[in-house]
Design a protein around this motif. Structure first.
Motif, PDB file in Angstrom:
ATOM      1  N   LEU A  94      -3.807   3.612 -12.732  1.00  0.00           N
ATOM      2  CA  LEU A  94      -2.665   2.962 -13.381  1.00  0.00           C
ATOM      3  C   LEU A  94      -3.005   1.561 -13.868  1.00  0.00           C
ATOM      4  O   LEU A  94      -2.214   0.950 -14.595  1.00  0.00           O
ATOM      5  CB  LEU A  94      -1.483   2.897 -12.408  1.00  0.00           C
ATOM      6  CG  LEU A  94      -0.911   4.251 -11.967  1.00  0.00           C
ATOM      7  CD1 LEU A  94       0.172   4.049 -10.927  1.00  0.00           C
ATOM      8  CD2 LEU A  94      -0.370   5.019 -13.164  1.00  0.00           C
ATOM      9  N   ALA A  95      -4.160   1.049 -13.464  1.00  0.00           N
ATOM     10  CA  ALA A  95      -4.583  -0.261 -13.959  1.00  0.00           C
ATOM     11  C   ALA A  95      -4.988  -0.207 -15.425  1.00  0.00           C
ATOM     12  O   ALA A  95      -5.040  -1.240 -16.101  1.00  0.00           O
ATOM     13  CB  ALA A  95      -5.742  -0.798 -13.113  1.00  0.00           C
ATOM     14  N   ARG A  96      -5.262   1.005 -15.911  1.00  0.00           N
ATOM     15  CA  ARG A  96      -5.624   1.150 -17.321  1.00  0.00           C
ATOM     16  C   ARG A  96      -4.348   1.209 -18.157  1.00  0.00           C
ATOM     17  O   ARG A  96      -3.439   2.004 -17.859  1.00  0.00           O
ATOM     18  CB  ARG A  96      -6.465   2.405 -17.530  1.00  0.00           C
ATOM     19  CG  ARG A  96      -7.729   2.420 -16.681  1.00  0.00           C
ATOM     20  CD  ARG A  96      -8.817   3.266 -17.314  1.00  0.00           C
ATOM     21  NE  ARG A  96      -8.423   4.637 -17.547  1.00  0.00           N
ATOM     22  CZ  ARG A  96      -8.570   5.610 -16.649  1.00  0.00           C
ATOM     23  NH1 ARG A  96      -9.091   5.342 -15.458  1.00  0.00           N
ATOM     24  NH2 ARG A  96      -8.208   6.840 -16.934  1.00  0.00           N
ATOM     25  N   PRO A  97      -4.241   0.399 -19.201  1.00  0.00           N
ATOM     26  CA  PRO A  97      -2.997   0.329 -19.986  1.00  0.00           C
ATOM     27  C   PRO A  97      -2.535   1.681 -20.515  1.00  0.00           C
ATOM     28  O   PRO A  97      -1.331   1.974 -20.512  1.00  0.00           O
ATOM     29  CB  PRO A  97      -3.361  -0.625 -21.131  1.00  0.00           C
ATOM     30  CG  PRO A  97      -4.470  -1.466 -20.591  1.00  0.00           C
ATOM     31  CD  PRO A  97      -5.251  -0.568 -19.680  1.00  0.00           C
ATOM     32  N   THR A  98      -3.468   2.529 -20.965  1.00  0.00           N
ATOM     33  CA  THR A  98      -3.087   3.831 -21.518  1.00  0.00           C
ATOM     34  C   THR A  98      -2.405   4.696 -20.469  1.00  0.00           C
ATOM     35  O   THR A  98      -1.363   5.327 -20.729  1.00  0.00           O
ATOM     36  CB  THR A  98      -4.319   4.565 -22.071  1.00  0.00           C
ATOM     37  OG1 THR A  98      -4.926   3.766 -23.084  1.00  0.00           O
ATOM     38  CG2 THR A  98      -3.925   5.915 -22.663  1.00  0.00           C
ATOM     39  N   VAL A  99      -2.992   4.731 -19.273  1.00  0.00           N
ATOM     40  CA  VAL A  99      -2.433   5.555 -18.189  1.00  0.00           C
ATOM     41  C   VAL A  99      -1.094   4.994 -17.732  1.00  0.00           C
ATOM     42  O   VAL A  99      -0.131   5.744 -17.501  1.00  0.00           O
ATOM     43  CB  VAL A  99      -3.425   5.634 -17.013  1.00  0.00           C
ATOM     44  CG1 VAL A  99      -2.833   6.461 -15.870  1.00  0.00           C
ATOM     45  CG2 VAL A  99      -4.750   6.230 -17.466  1.00  0.00           C
ATOM     46  N   LEU A 100      -1.001   3.666 -17.602  1.00  0.00           N
ATOM     47  CA  LEU A 100       0.257   3.054 -17.174  1.00  0.00           C
ATOM     48  C   LEU A 100       1.368   3.313 -18.190  1.00  0.00           C
ATOM     49  O   LEU A 100       2.503   3.638 -17.812  1.00  0.00           O
ATOM     50  CB  LEU A 100       0.055   1.550 -16.984  1.00  0.00           C
ATOM     51  CG  LEU A 100       1.286   0.765 -16.511  1.00  0.00           C
ATOM     52  CD1 LEU A 100       1.775   1.289 -15.171  1.00  0.00           C
ATOM     53  CD2 LEU A 100       0.973  -0.718 -16.427  1.00  0.00           C
ATOM     54  N   ALA A 101       1.047   3.193 -19.465  1.00  0.00           N
ATOM     55  CA  ALA A 101       2.051   3.453 -20.503  1.00  0.00           C
ATOM     56  C   ALA A 101       2.496   4.910 -20.466  1.00  0.00           C
ATOM     57  O   ALA A 101       3.700   5.211 -20.584  1.00  0.00           O
ATOM     58  CB  ALA A 101       1.483   3.107 -21.882  1.00  0.00           C
ATOM     59  N   ALA A 102       1.532   5.829 -20.308  1.00  0.00           N
ATOM     60  CA  ALA A 102       1.873   7.255 -20.225  1.00  0.00           C
ATOM     61  C   ALA A 102       2.754   7.531 -19.012  1.00  0.00           C
ATOM     62  O   ALA A 102       3.709   8.319 -19.088  1.00  0.00           O
ATOM     63  CB  ALA A 102       0.599   8.091 -20.164  1.00  0.00           C
ATOM     64  N   ALA A 103       2.452   6.883 -17.886  1.00  0.00           N
ATOM     65  CA  ALA A 103       3.251   7.079 -16.670  1.00  0.00           C
ATOM     66  C   ALA A 103       4.689   6.622 -16.895  1.00  0.00           C
ATOM     67  O   ALA A 103       5.642   7.304 -16.488  1.00  0.00           O
ATOM     68  CB  ALA A 103       2.623   6.317 -15.506  1.00  0.00           C
ATOM     69  N   CYS A 104       4.855   5.485 -17.540  1.00  0.00           N
ATOM     70  CA  CYS A 104       6.208   4.972 -17.801  1.00  0.00           C
ATOM     71  C   CYS A 104       6.981   5.908 -18.730  1.00  0.00           C
ATOM     72  O   CYS A 104       8.170   6.178 -18.512  1.00  0.00           O
ATOM     73  CB  CYS A 104       6.126   3.578 -18.407  1.00  0.00           C
ATOM     74  SG  CYS A 104       5.481   2.313 -17.277  1.00  0.00           S
ATOM     75  N   VAL A 105       6.307   6.413 -19.756  1.00  0.00           N
ATOM     76  CA  VAL A 105       6.964   7.314 -20.706  1.00  0.00           C
ATOM     77  C   VAL A 105       7.363   8.620 -20.029  1.00  0.00           C
ATOM     78  O   VAL A 105       8.499   9.101 -20.169  1.00  0.00           O
ATOM     79  CB  VAL A 105       6.043   7.584 -21.912  1.00  0.00           C
ATOM     80  CG1 VAL A 105       6.612   8.711 -22.782  1.00  0.00           C
ATOM     81  CG2 VAL A 105       5.865   6.329 -22.752  1.00  0.00           C
ATOM     82  N   VAL A 106       6.429   9.226 -19.283  1.00  0.00           N
ATOM     83  CA  VAL A 106       6.711  10.503 -18.622  1.00  0.00           C
ATOM     84  C   VAL A 106       7.834  10.339 -17.600  1.00  0.00           C
ATOM     85  O   VAL A 106       8.738  11.185 -17.505  1.00  0.00           O
ATOM     86  CB  VAL A 106       5.433  11.049 -17.955  1.00  0.00           C
ATOM     87  CG1 VAL A 106       5.765  12.255 -17.071  1.00  0.00           C
ATOM     88  CG2 VAL A 106       4.418  11.441 -19.015  1.00  0.00           C
ATOM     89  N   LEU A 107       7.802   9.255 -16.828  1.00  0.00           N
ATOM     90  CA  LEU A 107       8.848   9.017 -15.838  1.00  0.00           C
ATOM     91  C   LEU A 107      10.207   8.832 -16.513  1.00  0.00           C
ATOM     92  O   LEU A 107      11.217   9.403 -16.061  1.00  0.00           O
ATOM     93  CB  LEU A 107       8.492   7.789 -15.002  1.00  0.00           C
ATOM     94  CG  LEU A 107       9.463   7.432 -13.866  1.00  0.00           C
ATOM     95  CD1 LEU A 107       9.577   8.581 -12.879  1.00  0.00           C
ATOM     96  CD2 LEU A 107       8.994   6.165 -13.154  1.00  0.00           C
ATOM     97  N   ALA A 108      10.240   8.066 -17.597  1.00  0.00           N
ATOM     98  CA  ALA A 108      11.501   7.846 -18.311  1.00  0.00           C
ATOM     99  C   ALA A 108      12.045   9.147 -18.879  1.00  0.00           C
ATOM    100  O   ALA A 108      13.250   9.427 -18.793  1.00  0.00           O
ATOM    101  CB  ALA A 108      11.289   6.818 -19.423  1.00  0.00           C
ATOM    102  N   VAL A 109      11.172   9.962 -19.458  1.00  0.00           N
ATOM    103  CA  VAL A 109      11.592  11.241 -20.027  1.00  0.00           C
ATOM    104  C   VAL A 109      12.091  12.182 -18.933  1.00  0.00           C
ATOM    105  O   VAL A 109      13.092  12.890 -19.101  1.00  0.00           O
ATOM    106  CB  VAL A 109      10.434  11.878 -20.815  1.00  0.00           C
ATOM    107  CG1 VAL A 109      10.744  13.331 -21.159  1.00  0.00           C
ATOM    108  CG2 VAL A 109      10.163  11.093 -22.090  1.00  0.00           C
TER     109      VAL A 109
END
Length: 449
Positions: A325-340
């Motif tokens: 999650l320290a990688r921006p791409t993975v963190l952004a994907a995690a936020c998007v998937v969680l929000a969806v």
């Protein structure tokens, strides 16, 4: 001519057995201790059990004490498979018990409302999840996974609900007897059934490919399994349980029930469907057989929930890598998937409840309950990892969805139920106090995880 005797199969090496026993001991101790700690803070025990694996796995111990991590969790596949085997037996029996705990009387009482709530709560997050799956970067997909299979799997992962977490949450808040609690559980039963069915279809597609023939087979095989189970398996299950129930001891019932679930899991595994699908179908057959003495199943529930399930969840936590999650791409994907995941479930359940004439606070409460993913999401994530659909990053993201959504349910339920008018709730058409026995989980039911 003298035949040469076959060479004996070598036993587990001394050191491998030692490491395996220590792995089980460490994971079980941490899972039980952290699970109890989580429960003390009014969180699902599964949160602490997953955290046990996170502590020992690549997220923490591998960085803090790499030598110990390499000794306790060597990269040798054979050593890893020993621990995986225990976890697989645990999840198969846990899913089987979950099937046995489903209360179909709830669905019959409120079938129209429950069906509307469940379908909307499934279809909206399923569609959003598939859409997000196609939009996520290819770097988050495992190996040569088909983007279509990945997107479908993500949709399935985001549309499931967790009956155990829902039941435990409502029970802890003394809401299980309320109409909203009963309706949420009824919709959750339908969610569970459809969710396992969809998982088996996507898993078959991932295994066999995406040709027209394999897609047709992926759709037909689960249907054939259910039909065969009902026409052939149900009479056999009734006969076996009736025979086992003649004994005053619980041992025959536990043995026969375990055998039925394991054979069902083996059957679907042989058909290249997921073993947990067969376990779930057999659990439902056992629940609807009319021959099950639930009190005699207490030893099996205790063994699974006190030992096998915590070990499975700890091994699931082992495969999380929170450092990703320290990688921006993975963190952004995690936020998007969680929000969806959250938005899709709330919107779907809210729409279904509104279509049934329920008020906004009842709809919000149902959405909060069905939003909890818990144990089911973890099982789905593990299936995706084993099939090679998910990589370490997407697996970690889906486990985070399970944890966050399970933690969200109680506070939102408190706010919503504080605003639900008892008189308005009684107009929903079911006297909640008379249905307590239909939904109350037994003391050792899967609701405890």
């Amino acid at each position: 001519m003298t035949e040469l005797a076959a060479a004996p199969v070598p036993t587990i090496p001394h050191h491998s057995l030692l490491v395996f026993l220590l792995q089980l001991s460490v994971l079980l101790f941490l899972a039980l201790a952290l699970g109890r700690l989580a429960a003390r803070f009014k969180m699902p025990a599964i949160v602490g059990e997953l955290l046990a694996g996170v502590i020992v796995g690549p997220s923490l111990l591998s960085h803090v004490w790499p030598d110990l991590a390499d000794w306790l969790l060597p990269k040798d596949p054979g050593q890893q498979h020993l621990l995986d085997a225990v976890g697989q037996v645990g999840v198969i029996l846990l899913v089987g018990i979950t099937g046995m705990e489903l209360k179909f009387d709830l669905v019959r009482r409120r079938r129209h409302t429950a069906l509307r709530v469940s379908l909307a709560g499934l279809l909206v997050p399923l569609g959003l999840g598939v859409g997000v799956g196609f939009l996520l970067p290819a770097s988050l997909m495992a190996g040569d996974t088909s983007p279509t299979v990945f997107a479908l799997f993500l949709g399935v992962a985001l549309c499931v609900s967790a009956i155990p977490v829902i039941a435990k949450t409502f029970m802890d808040m003394n809401l299980l007897h309320r109409d909203v609690g009963q309706l949420t559980l009824a919709a959750g039963v339908i969610d569970d059934i459809v969710g396992w069915f969809l998982l088996s279809i996507v898993s078959a597609m991932a295994t066999a490919g995406l040709s027209t023939g394999t897609i047709a087979a992926s759709l037909l095989h689960p249907v054939a399994v259910v039909v065969a189970a009902w026409l052939v398996g149900r009479p056999l299950v009734k006969w076996a349980l009736r025979a086992a129930g003649r004994s005053s001891s619980s041992t025959p019932t536990v043995a026969v029930t375990t055998l039925i679930v394991l054979l069902g899991a083996a059957a679907t595994q042989a058909l290249r469907l997921e073993a947990v699908f067969g376990a779930f179908v057999c659990g439902v057959l056992i629940a609807t057989s009319g021959e099950l003495d639930r009190e005699k199943l207490a030893p099996l529930r205790t063994a699974v929930l006190a030992f096998l399930a915590p070990v499975f969840f700890a091994t699931a936590g082992l495969r999380m890598d929170l450092t990703a999650l320290a990688r921006p791409t993975v963190l952004a994907a995690a936020c998007v998937v969680l929000a969806v995941a959250i938005l899709g479930k709330f919107v779907g359940a809210y729409v279904g409840a509104a279509m049934s004439g329920l008020g906004r606070w009842e709809a919000l409460a149902i959405g909060a309950g069905m939003n909890a993913r818990g144990v089911i999401e973890v099982v789905v994530a593990m299936v995706g990892l084993q099939l090679g659909i998910l990589g370490a990053e997407t697996y970690t993201i889906i486990i985070l969805v399970a944890i966050v959504t399970s933690l969200m349910a109680p506070p939102i339920l408190r706010v919503a139920m504080a605003r639900v008018d008892d008189n308005a709730e009684s107009d929903m058409g079911m006297t909640g106090t008379k249905t307590r026995d239909l939904a109350s989980p037994s003391p050792a039911s899967p609701a405890s995880v």
